[in-house]
Design a protein around this motif. Structure first.
Motif, mmCIF file in Angstrom:
data_model
loop_
_atom_site.group_PDB
_atom_site.id
_atom_site.type_symbol
_atom_site.label_atom_id
_atom_site.label_comp_id
_atom_site.label_asym_id
_atom_site.label_seq_id
_atom_site.Cartn_x
_atom_site.Cartn_y
_atom_site.Cartn_z
ATOM 1 N N LEU A 1 0.484 -1.242 -0.072
ATOM 2 C CA LEU A 1 -0.122 -0.494 0.164
ATOM 3 C C LEU A 1 1.134 1.427 0.070
ATOM 4 O O LEU A 1 1.330 1.422 0.721
ATOM 5 C CB LEU A 1 -0.889 -0.299 1.299
ATOM 6 N N ILE A 2 0.317 2.614 -0.925
ATOM 7 C CA ILE A 2 1.014 3.540 -0.774
ATOM 8 C C ILE A 2 0.575 4.490 -0.106
ATOM 9 O O ILE A 2 -0.806 4.575 -0.559
ATOM 10 C CB ILE A 2 1.545 3.791 -2.549
ATOM 11 N N SER A 3 1.371 5.722 0.355
ATOM 12 C CA SER A 3 0.693 6.688 1.067
ATOM 13 C C SER A 3 -0.444 7.157 0.172
ATOM 14 O O SER A 3 0.286 7.862 -0.537
ATOM 15 C CB SER A 3 1.539 7.244 1.681
ATOM 16 N N LEU A 4 -1.357 7.517 1.227
ATOM 17 C CA LEU A 4 -2.844 8.305 0.169
ATOM 18 C C LEU A 4 -2.246 9.447 -0.600
ATOM 19 O O LEU A 4 -2.198 10.353 -1.157
ATOM 20 C CB LEU A 4 -3.861 8.504 0.184
ATOM 21 N N ASP A 5 -1.801 10.325 1.334
ATOM 22 C CA ASP A 5 -1.953 11.332 1.067
ATOM 23 C C ASP A 5 -0.560 11.654 0.856
ATOM 24 O O ASP A 5 0.665 11.635 1.636
ATOM 25 C CB ASP A 5 -2.137 12.186 2.614
ATOM 26 N N THR A 6 0.079 12.128 -0.081
ATOM 27 C CA THR A 6 1.665 13.179 0.225
ATOM 28 C C THR A 6 2.248 14.269 0.920
ATOM 29 O O THR A 6 1.853 15.188 0.316
ATOM 30 C CB THR A 6 1.544 12.753 -1.591
ATOM 31 N N ALA A 7 2.959 13.583 1.077
ATOM 32 C CA ALA A 7 3.671 14.199 2.103
ATOM 33 C C ALA A 7 4.349 15.759 1.362
ATOM 34 O O ALA A 7 5.112 14.970 0.338
ATOM 35 C CB ALA A 7 4.935 14.139 2.850
ATOM 36 N N GLU A 8 4.197 17.150 1.225
ATOM 37 C CA GLU A 8 4.922 18.077 0.191
ATOM 38 C C GLU A 8 5.373 19.523 1.368
ATOM 39 O O GLU A 8 4.384 18.894 1.825
ATOM 40 C CB GLU A 8 3.826 17.893 -0.379
ATOM 41 N N VAL A 9 6.049 19.677 1.077
ATOM 42 C CA VAL A 9 6.783 20.988 0.931
ATOM 43 C C VAL A 9 7.508 22.113 0.680
ATOM 44 O O VAL A 9 7.710 21.718 -0.702
ATOM 45 C CB VAL A 9 8.228 20.730 2.468
ATOM 46 N N LYS A 10 7.495 23.329 0.116
ATOM 47 C CA LYS A 10 7.858 23.750 -0.794
ATOM 48 C C LYS A 10 8.574 24.714 0.470
ATOM 49 O O LYS A 10 7.907 25.447 1.219
ATOM 50 C CB LYS A 10 6.482 25.267 -1.224
ATOM 51 N N PHE A 11 10.105 25.048 -0.191
ATOM 52 C CA PHE A 11 10.230 25.791 -0.083
ATOM 53 C C PHE A 11 11.644 26.502 -1.005
ATOM 54 O O PHE A 11 10.904 26.819 -1.932
ATOM 55 C CB PHE A 11 11.665 25.588 1.131
ATOM 56 N N SER A 12 12.263 27.318 -0.511
ATOM 57 C CA SER A 12 12.565 28.302 -1.612
ATOM 58 C C SER A 12 14.852 28.532 -1.627
ATOM 59 O O SER A 12 15.264 27.923 0.044
ATOM 60 C CB SER A 12 12.874 30.172 -1.029
ATOM 61 N N MET A 13 15.085 28.032 -2.262
ATOM 62 C CA MET A 13 16.712 28.424 -2.235
ATOM 63 C C MET A 13 17.206 30.084 -2.796
ATOM 64 O O MET A 13 16.914 30.540 -4.168
ATOM 65 C CB MET A 13 17.459 27.185 -3.002
#
Length: 428
Positions: A166-178
């Motif tokens: 089973l693959i996680s339904l809610d994909t963990a996501e993060v937005k950041f700047s470089m």
């Protein structure tokens, strides 16, 4: 088998009947040339009836009209979950075009849980590129994996797969700047000195401290240096800090209730140094601030900021009331004398400094530039000659750390120190 030809492929599907909820899911046919396969079944209800069907397809494209069937039950399965710990949303990080000995890329740290099993693997995606499978929950992502341009906002996503595939339904996501450092300016003087923390009897104001450091470090070209007030502006953003080759951070008040703010900004310092930023630290109990709740002498762990970046392994501190009257210059640095007039009527200093941070053990590629100096008849001769100023000369960055507050050094001596410090950093 096929009586008048051969089997070219198979197709399978399943229908999942949710017996408690009373509904069902019909899944599309999937084509395969395998006769053995691991399949993850949807099991979202407490108990699920699975109707599994397989049909053969021959070399002429004919499909078996009566697929083989199996019926079985599966209990509820819970997909795994992932949480990204680093980067955090809206974080900023310095970035380079290539990795170095100090800068390994953007660090990704995450954790996962599975309520009814164990996580078998993870996968991460950078800027909507294909997922890359990994077993590690802590890794570095190199600049070549990010979409261009490197400077700007980027996205990292992480998923997990458990032992039932089973693959996680809610994909963990993060937005950041470089931020790409430019180092197009020379020096930023950061004032963290808190005049409300002076021992009773010291009357120096914020303006006088600013003027003191301005006269020490200000360059002839006004476009090459700037000032920053920590108490009014907080820590500088990376897009600001990345413009300067050298950061001079001073916290020359004597903290008693809590540490200097420098110790709370270690990630900023690590990031700045790792991409080539140089720095000068001047402060009263500045190094002690990194071990505020620890008794002295104290040894910093190998991966600690002070050990790894300041290259200081073990510290101590002269007791309150000890008389530090001068810093003996070493390694080509001039001797500095305490400005006794600033402390003349201040208990228990009376013209001398105390609670000087002593560098008992220093790391590789360092030089002792100042040693503890006191009077010949001092009641505390045990401190005499101990290191209280250190230069680290590395391939990526250089740093100077002072175990005493530069503001309480005689101005002409302090000017000489500033000139020699900038020279040692290869700036002048």
């Amino acid at each position: 088998g096929d009586a008048d030809g051969f089997i070219a492929a198979y197709e399978y599907r399943y229908i999942s009947y949710h017996l408690t909820k009373g509904d069902s899911e019909v899944f599309n046919w999937v084509r395969t040339d395998k006769t053995s396969q691991t399949i993850t079944f949807s099991s979202s209800d407490e108990i699920n009836l699975q109707k599994f069907e397989v049909r053969a397809v021959d070399n002429e494209g004919a499909v078996d009209p009566t697929p083989a069937q199996k019926h079985f039950y599966t209990p509820r399965t819970i997909p795994p979950q992932v949480t990204i710990l680093k980067p955090m949303v809206d974080d900023q990080y310095f970035v380079l075009e290539q990795t170095t000995d100090w800068w390994h890329g953007i660090q990704l740290i995450f954790t996962g849980t599975d309520a009814d099993g164990v996580i078998k693997s993870y996968a991460y995606s950078v800027d909507k590129k294909p997922f890359i499978e990994t077993q590690d929950t802590m890794l570095f992502i190199g600049p070549d994996q990010f979409a261009t341009p490197l400077a700007g906002e980027h996205t990292i996503r992480v998923i997990a797969k458990d032992n039932t595939d089973l693959i996680s339904l809610d994909t963990a996501e993060v937005k950041f700047s470089m931020i790409k450092p430019t180092f197009n300016k020379t020096l930023l003087i950061l004032d963290e000195t808190n005049e409300n923390n002076w021992p009773a009897g010291i009357s120096a104001t914020d303006d006088s401290v600013d003027l003191f450091y301005r006269e020490l470090f200000a360059l002839e070209d006004d476009n090459q240096w700037d000032e920053w007030d920590y108490h009014e502006q907080g820590p500088p953003l990376r897009e600001i800090l990345g413009q300067y080759k050298v950061l001079v951070w001073h916290g020359d008040d004597r903290p008693t209730l809590g540490p200097h703010a420098l110790s709370e900004n270690q990630e900023l310092f690590k990031d700045y140094a790792s991409v080539g930023g140089n720095f000068v630290l001047s402060g009263w109990r500045m190094i002690k601030s990194f071990a505020w709740r620890s008794s002295l002498p104290y040894s910093f762990p190998e991966e600690d900021f002070v050990h790894k970046y300041l290259h200081i392994k073990r510290i101590d501190e002269s007791i309150l009331g000890s008389n530090f009257t001068h810093a003996v210059g070493n390694s080509g640095f001039s001797t500095l004398h305490v400005d006794s007039s600033k402390l003349a009527n201040v208990f228990p200093f009376y013209g001398a400094l105390s609670q000087i941070n002593l560098i008992v053990e220093q790391g590789a590629f360092t030089k002792s530039i100042y040693a503890y100096g006191t009077t010949e008849n001092s009641k505390f001769p045990q401190y005499r000659g101990q290191v209280c100023g250190l230069l680290y000369y590395g391939t990526t960055f250089r740093s100077v750390v002072l175990g005493f507050p530069l503001f309480f050094i005689e101005k002409e001596d302090a000017k000489k120190a500033a000139e020699e410090i900038l020279q040692s950093l290869k700036i002048k």
